[in-house]
Design an enzyme around this catalytic site. Structure first.
Site, mmCIF file in Angstrom:
data_model
loop_
_atom_site.group_PDB
_atom_site.id
_atom_site.type_symbol
_atom_site.label_atom_id
_atom_site.label_comp_id
_atom_site.label_asym_id
_atom_site.label_seq_id
_atom_site.Cartn_x
_atom_site.Cartn_y
_atom_site.Cartn_z
ATOM 1 N N ASP A 44 -26.393 -12.696 0.353
ATOM 2 C CA ASP A 44 -26.474 -11.197 0.270
ATOM 3 C C ASP A 44 -26.156 -10.429 1.485
ATOM 4 O O ASP A 44 -25.748 -9.277 1.292
ATOM 5 C CB ASP A 44 -27.792 -11.155 -0.696
ATOM 6 C CG ASP A 44 -28.819 -11.964 0.093
ATOM 7 O OD1 ASP A 44 -28.592 -12.601 1.095
ATOM 8 O OD2 ASP A 44 -30.045 -11.739 -0.292
ATOM 9 N N ARG B 289 0.979 -1.192 -0.106
ATOM 10 C CA ARG B 289 0.082 0.069 0.070
ATOM 11 C C ARG B 289 0.805 1.211 -0.132
ATOM 12 O O ARG B 289 1.756 1.309 0.638
ATOM 13 C CB ARG B 289 -0.843 0.063 1.242
ATOM 14 C CG ARG B 289 -1.590 -1.323 1.291
ATOM 15 C CD ARG B 289 -2.086 -1.109 2.849
ATOM 16 N NE ARG B 289 -2.956 -2.554 3.198
ATOM 17 C CZ ARG B 289 -2.511 -3.565 3.422
ATOM 18 N NH1 ARG B 289 -1.380 -4.006 3.591
ATOM 19 N NH2 ARG B 289 -3.333 -4.687 3.741
ATOM 20 N N ASP C 10 -33.616 -15.768 -12.066
ATOM 21 C CA ASP C 10 -35.271 -15.466 -12.100
ATOM 22 C C ASP C 10 -35.615 -14.135 -12.080
ATOM 23 O O ASP C 10 -36.695 -13.570 -11.638
ATOM 24 C CB ASP C 10 -35.965 -16.501 -11.303
ATOM 25 C CG ASP C 10 -35.316 -16.349 -9.782
ATOM 26 O OD1 ASP C 10 -34.417 -15.615 -9.712
ATOM 27 O OD2 ASP C 10 -36.061 -16.885 -8.881
#
Lengths: 675, 731
Positions: B642, B432, B555
């Site tokens: 999720d 970093r 779907d």
């Protein structure tokens, strides 16, 4: 003189009346005072005359006119630099008295030519061009002082940039002879080429007591963090050769090695890399057939082919900067100037200004041991990153409210209503706003100097504190003044004719502002467009699919932006707005977008606003001229900001369940969008 | 008489003349002083007549041919290891890089606990952090770094937690190797009265991760200064900073405060004994008490009684909350608890601790968060802090919060930061940069293996690349008919002009169908095997080339214009998840646990990733930053991925996701009876997931939002022809 004669003529009359005894006493006293006066007079003038006449009366002189100072053989030698020195142990802060500008003062010793007892100078070059330029630059800066008693930092005029040209012992003695040396406290030395053969130390070998060192080529073992400063090794080529600016992008070669004094071992490694990767690598060396001198410095060769140096550096994406006998290399300066990304291989090297510069963003540092892997390492760097490195400068928006905070709902917001004389409409606005649950306070900015606000008893009764602030001048910028009366973070700026916003809409606007405290959150949205025909910006208020501004006739924003508007607005925008009595809202949108880099948030659906933009001008202007003027504002502000900071978005914020098939009474904000 | 008169007259005249002379000189000098103050006409460094004739400081050939023929660099590097040892250790000379170049990469091994070994609470936390980190290994052969099982935190011989005979014990370890590749954690060293930095055993070539490090003993680029933390410091998560709003003007009730012990004797007493001088009882409260230690009354001086009385008048917590600046003077040692306390309280630390190497000074730019004072200039502190402008106060204060939450709020963060700093040194060309360490969200959330380029990350708001996205469709049911929802979805997605590629993540029990079964697409279509793992949808697939990812269930029913609009919104908020169907979490006071609801509410904190845009970097964080235990949970239940993604993103941003407009309610009327979400067990699992995730994060990162983003003219009474996203309003 006349006065003294008069005084004198009166004097003698006093003396004869005195007795002899007293007279002798008087004369003795008189002579003592006289002697004292002479002494004081001498003291007053003496030190000045020396500095001003002898040293500085001639403005333009040669360096050879500098006074000669002979160093006695037995003159003391300072101690070697103390590796444990830090600001709090070896630096006298008391000399750097506190001043409001927090500026330290730097004193430069006048030039002297030091010679040893037999007259041989301590340095083969004397004052060098670079050191002279450096001292001139300090002398031109705000830090400079010629008053030795006010100085915090002292810079000797003894040039120690290149250790090779110095006689170490005599230079050290010369340093110790400086009038304020005092064990080197608060003295700063500049050195670019430290050490000498055979072991090439990484810091200046001249014994220097506690002096600070700005050195080029420190290693991690000699660098005193927080005390010394690492500087680049200056390359004289940078003034000799003017390289054109190159745009970032791919270059002819991938890696270029241009140094001539690379150690055999490393050259073998580089040649192996060249064999493996072919054309991508250009491995240059000295030209053997050219005569010595300047030309050889500016030429490089590969298998008989001659290249111009440093121009060739611009033809490569990466340029190798390998350590030589010293860690700091002048090549680094050449490479950076050419816009080539340096690949630095110098273990333990303290990169120039490493305490403030982020070298990882401008260079690639590879351990010497990994030289054989250089090609693979460099190949793994994304193109966009290489381009960013080539650019050597970085733009990132530094928003003053950068922390992602969602402030708590209480203590609510302060509504600031700008009004002139539309009392009836104003009272309706106040009555409407007072129904908003999160309203904390109402401020009415009374911008009419010819008329007093109505009596207290006539104002609508509201549950929150209401205060009328009378202004001295009818200025639009008054609405953005950071009044002390605004005690909340959130401000609702609202015009005195915005009567159509419902309490739900306002409360919802406040809730959205809480999620975007660094943005303008407003109701009517506007757009700026580029007019290709005219070649300038255009203001758009028709119903568009995009938004880049919200009107401050009804908008929430952070009180901080009032400070910015009032005290930090760039250029003459603030005066311009007050003079034209227009565009204060556009100016605010520019200001916020410019500092945050973000678009405003438009909330809730379209509403028929009663000419929201005509308020300040009180309907005097026609729509058409109004639009022209607003377009002018955008162009004016864009030129002042030297950029177009406004951001265009296609969204607005509605309540989660807006227009959803859901019982209205269960919605938090049912009364949204109704006319 | 006449002659005498003459002499006297002459003498007086001379005297007057001298007086005039004297006065004149004084005036000239005064004049000089006045003009000096006004015009600052300093005599500059002379501009020499022969300036252009001056020689260069070095010959160009000398600069270019800098003695390259010297010693062999290889030999020089080898000889370094022999010279630069112990107190002169650097990574180059005292660290064995080869140990970290193996297959397993950067791994940390902890010595097993020995029989009867007692480990302090704090050290136990440190060891737990290492074990739970993604770098832990139980196999010393693959380790790059070693951590001792012996508690070395408290090396004060007078302390009850002092462990004797460390020297003999570590020298008995076959892996010790003079401390090479070892990290030694320490909070307290030395003892009364000098508190030297001696640990009481020879650390050899081990890296010291130590509190209160002195710059003089600190081995730069090798040792790591850590903050002093108390044994109550939380293992993970940790309290948020106290700053909730940026009030303007930013001044608080008190300008500067200190409340603590006054040392009458011994080390550190110079500063502590002077602090009372700046106390004014109004905006500067500097309170010191003599009442500490057993025999304080023996050393008592005349101030003590008055000071002790004043000391009781103010409450420390109240002062912390209401002070703009907090004095952090040295104690007996250089670091003190006050440092972390004031960071958390958003009270800008004013350091009076000469020679203190600040925590993680390798990577943190402290001048952006604290005021570094000088113990010698205590009396200047009030005027210095008074002169700090409001912009600076705002910036410093927010910076304290950023640093607190990124690196200090839990033992996990302190330990992980230490490990990451070492890792950055080991793999220096994939590390970093300073900006990454010092910008939000902090270095721990930046994985340099993903990229070292700032623009590849979602948080820095640099210019985004080309406007295009990759659609990742999660397919679980076998392909049987051309009218299946996935076919329609492919059509809709590929029609978006921003779609640059589609990846089908095949997670069905059946093998993926032949390419010819898929309809022809205007964009590349890639089929990837997900190995039937739910977490595979967030794997950092190499095929994803765009910054934006549109994650889809097979779907999902969407319109192209809905996708386009959401994509536009995402480009304004690239660090957040932008999706359609919202969900919410809540605190259940009865169960005393977090709950999850899919009911329609006025606010939301989750958007389902069955249809959502987010930055591809979150795939990396999901797969490499989160612990495997959470991913295993997701795979085992085939659920909650999720929710986990929402937890992750909100923990990075501290912000809610964004819900955008959508035409009709997605999945609200289940079309397929087999759909998993109609199963009540599925819902219970999700409830549990929320609790499990919250406990791993150590706090609840999810944040509620009350708005949804719609197109500007959404459902406005304007001609449909004017609207860019008119499809969204069709029923």
């Amino acid at each position: 003189m006349c006065a003294s004669v008069k005084y004198g003529s009166r004097g003698p009359a006093l003396i004869p009346r005195m007795k002899t005894k007293y007279r002798i006493y008087y004369i003795t006293l008189f002579s003592v005072v006289l002697l004292g006066l002479i002494a004081t007079g001498m003291f007053q003038f003496w030190p000045h005359s020396i500095e001003s006449s002898a040293e500085w009366s001639l403005d333009r002189r040669s360096v050879h006119d500098a006074p000669l100072v002979r160093i006695p053989m037995s003159s003391p030698i300072p101690e070697r630099g103390d590796l444990s020195c830090r600001m709090h142990t070896c630096f006298d802060v008391y000399r750097c008295g506190y001043n409001p500008k927090n500026k330290i003062k730097v004193y430069i010793y006048p030039l002297q030519r030091f010679v040893d007892e037999v007259g041989v100078p301590i340095s083969s070059t004397g004052l060098s061009r670079e050191y002279n330029d450096l001292l001139s630059a300090i002398s031109d800066s705000d830090f400079y002082t010629d008053d030795v008693s006010r100085a915090c930092l002292f810079i000797p005029s003894i040039d120690v940039l290149n250790q090779n040209s110095l006689r170490i012992r005599e230079t050290a003695q010369a340093l110790a002879m400086l009038p304020r040396w005092d064990k080197g406290m608060n003295h700063l030395l500049f050195n670019m080429l430290p050490g000498g053969p055979p072991d090439y130390n990484t810091a200046l070998d001249v014994p220097r007591d506690r002096a600070l060192l700005a050195g080029g080529g420190f290693s991690t073992w000699t660098y005193r963090q927080g005390y010394d400063v690492s500087i680049p090794v200056y390359s004289p080529l940078s003034v000799e050769v003017d390289l054109p600016e190159r745009q970032p992008g791919p270059r002819r070669y991938f890696i270029l090695s241009s140094q001539t004094a690379i150690h055999r071992e490393y050259r073998v490694e580089l040649e192996r890399l060249k064999e493996e990767n072919g054309e991508a690598l250009l491995l240059l060396d000295k030209c053997s057939n050219l005569s010595q001198g300047l030309a050889s410095v500016r030429k490089r060769c590969y298998k008989g082919q001659v290249y111009d140096y440093p121009q060739i550096l611009q033809e490569s994406s990466f340029c190798v900067v390998l350590r030589g006998a010293r860690l700091g290399q002048a090549t680094l300066s050449d490479v950076l100037q050419a816009g080539c990304v340096p690949v630095i291989m110098a273990d333990s090297y303290i990169l120039p200004f490493s305490e403030v510069l982020d070298w990882k963003r401008a260079s690639v540092v590879i351990p010497e041991e990994k030289l054989p892997e250089m090609y693979t390492i460099l190949k793994s760097i994304p193109h966009r990153q290489v381009e960013e490195m080539q650019r050597q400068k970085w733009t990132s928006v530094n928003s003053p409210l950068f922390l992602p905070l969602i402030p708590p709902r209480s203590p609510g917001f302060t509504a600031v209503v700008l009004t002139y004389d539309r009392i009836e409409s104003l009272f309706r606005v106040i009555t409407e706003i007072s129904k908003v649950p999160s309203l904390a306070k109402l401020l009415v900015v009374w911008n009419n100097q010819n008329k007093s606000p109505p009596e207290e008893s006539l104002w609508p009764k509201v549950a929150v504190p209401l205060k009328v602030l009378r202004t001295k001048e009818n200025k639009l910028s008054n609405r953005f003044f950071p009044f002390d009366e605004i005690e909340t973070e959130a401000v609702l700026a609202i015009d005195d004719d915005i009567i159509m916003l419902t309490s739900d809409e306002l409360q919802f606007g406040y809730e959205v502002w809480r999620e975007f405290p660094d943005r303008l959150v407003g109701y009517p949205g506007r757009l700026h467009l580029w007019d290709h025909e005219m070649g300038k910006w255009k203001y758009e208020s028709e119903w568009t699919n995009e938004v880049s501004m919200v009107l401050t006739g009804a908008a929430f924003y952070h009180k901080y932006f009032n400070y910015l508007y009032t005290y930090k607005m760039p250029g003459d925008i603030k005066n311009w707005v007050d003079a034209h009595m227009n565009c204060e809202d556009i100016a605010m949108n520019f200001l916020v977008a410019n500092i945050t880099g973000k678009a405003p948030i438009k909330v809730t659906p379209r509403k028929k606003f009663k000419c929201p933009e005509c308020t300040a001008i009180d309907g005097l202007s026609l729509d058409q001229t109004h639009m022209v003027e607003r377009s002018e504002c955008i162009n004016k502000f864009a030129s002042v900001f030297a950029t177009m900071p406004l951001k265009v978005v296609e969204h607005r914020a509605d309540p989660v369940l807006y227009k959803d098939d859901f019982p209205e009474k269960l919605k938090s904000f049912p009364n949204i969008g109704s006319l | 008489m006449q002659a005498r008169k003459k002499y006297v007259l002459l003498g007086l005249c001379m005297c007057c003349w001298l007086l005039l002379y004297y006065w004149g000189g004084l005036q000239e000098r005064l004049l000089g002083l006045i003009t000096h103050k006004r015009g600052e006409v300093a005599r500059p460094w002379p501009s020499w007549l022969d300036r252009d004739l001056l020689p260069g400081y070095a010959d160009q050939a000398e600069l270019q041919n800098d003695g390259g023929s010297g010693d062999s660099p290889r030999q020089r590097r080898q000889s370094w290891a022999g010279i630069y040892k112990d107190s002169r250790c650097r990574m180059d000379t005292c660290f064995d890089f080869a140990r970290c170049q193996g297959q397993s990469g950067f791994r940390v091994y902890i010595y097993p606990p020995e029989k009867g070994e007692r480990v302090s609470e704090s050290y136990h936390k440190i060891l737990t952090s290492v074990v739970e980190s993604r770098y832990y290994t139980s196999d010393p052969r693959e380790a790059c770094l070693f951590v001792l099982g012996i508690d070395t935190l408290d090396r004060d011989q007078l302390s009850t937690q002092f462990v004797p005979n460390v020297d003999e014990r570590i020298r008995g370890y076959p892996l010790w190797n003079d401390g090479r590749n070892h990290v030694i954690f320490n909070l307290y060293s030395g003892t009364w009265p000098n508190y030297t930095e001696d640990l009481g055993f020879n650390v050899g070539q081990a890296i010291l991760a130590k509190a209160s490090l002195n710059t003089e003993h600190f081995r730069p680029g090798f040792d790591i200064s850590i903050p002093l933390f108390s044994k109550e410091h939380p293992q993970k998560g940790g309290e948020r900073g106290w700053l909730v709003r940026n009030t303007v003007p930013p001044r608080r009730k008190y300008l500067l405060m200190f409340k603590g012990k006054r040392y009458l004797t011994g080390i550190g007493s110079d500063t502590r004994n002077a602090l009372h001088h700046i106390h004014n009882g109004k905006d500067i409260v500097s309170l010191t008490t003599c009442r500490h230690g057993k025999d304080w009354e023996k050393h008592k001086d005349t101030r003590c009684d008055h000071d002790n009385q004043e000391y009781e008048r103010f409450d420390y917590q109240e002062l912390l909350h209401n002070s703009t600046f907090c004095l952090v003077p040295r104690g007996r040692r250089l670091g003190s608890f006050r440092f972390l306390e004031s960071l958390q309280a958003a009270c800008i630390p004013v350091l009076l601790s000469n020679g203190w190497e600040l925590p993680f000074s390798d990577v943190i730019q402290w001048n952006q968060a604290v005021i570094e004072g000088d113990e010698r200039l205590l009396l200047q502190v009030p005027s210095t802090v008074r002169a700090v402008g409001i912009d600076r106060v705002l910036a410093l204060r927010q910076r304290t919060q950023m640093l607190w939450e990124a690196y200090f709020s839990s033992v996990d963060k302190i330990v992980l930061t230490t490990l990451e700093i070492i890792k950055d040194r080991v793999y220096s060309h994939i590390s970093r940069n300073k900006f990454m360490w010092n910008a939000l969200p902090g270095g721990l959330l930046v994985l340099p293996e993903y990229s070292t380029h700032l623009a590849h990350y979602p948080f820095y708001y640099l210019n985004l690349g080309k406007p295009e996205f990759t659609a990742v469709i999660h397919a679980t049911s076998p392909l049987v008919s051309q009218s299946q929802p996935i076919m329609k979805l492919l059509q809709v997605v590929s029609k978006s002009k921003y779609c640059s590629q589609i990846i089908i993540l095949w997670n069905s029990e059946k093998p993926p169908p032949h390419r010819s079964k898929w309809p022809p697409m205007p964009v590349p279509l890639i089929i990837t095997d997900g190995r039937r793992k739910t977490s595979s949808r967030f794997l950092p697939h190499a095929a994803i080339e765009t910054e934006a990812v549109l994650s889809l269930d097979e779907d999902t029913v969407l319109l192209t214009s809905e996708i386009d609009f959401a994509f536009h919104v995402w480009r304004s908020f690239p660090e957040r998840i932008v999706g359609y169907p919202p969900r919410s979490h809540f605190w259940d006071p009865v169960k005393k646990a977090w709950g999850y609801t899919s009911k329609w509410t006025n606010e939301y904190s989750i958007v389902l990733t069955g249809a959502a845009f987010y930055h591809r970097y979150y795939h990396h964080l999901f797969s490499h930053y989160l612990p495997s235990s959470l991913r295993v949970l997701v795979d085992r239940t085939s659920n909650c991925e999720d929710i986990l993604m929402n937890f992750l993103v909100s923990s990075v941003t501290n912000l809610p996701p964004i819900k955008v407009a959508q035409r009709k309610q997605y999945k609200e009327m289940p079309t397929l009876q087999t759909a998993p979400w109609v199963n009540p067990e599925h819902f219970t699992q999700r409830q549990e997931c929320v609790s499990t995730f919250a406990s791993w994060f150590g706090y609840m990162p999810l944040v509620h939002s009350q708005f949804r983003l719609d197109p500007v003219l959404f459902k406005d009474h304007v001609s449909v022809l004017r609207k860019r996203y008119k499809d969204l309003e069709r029923v």
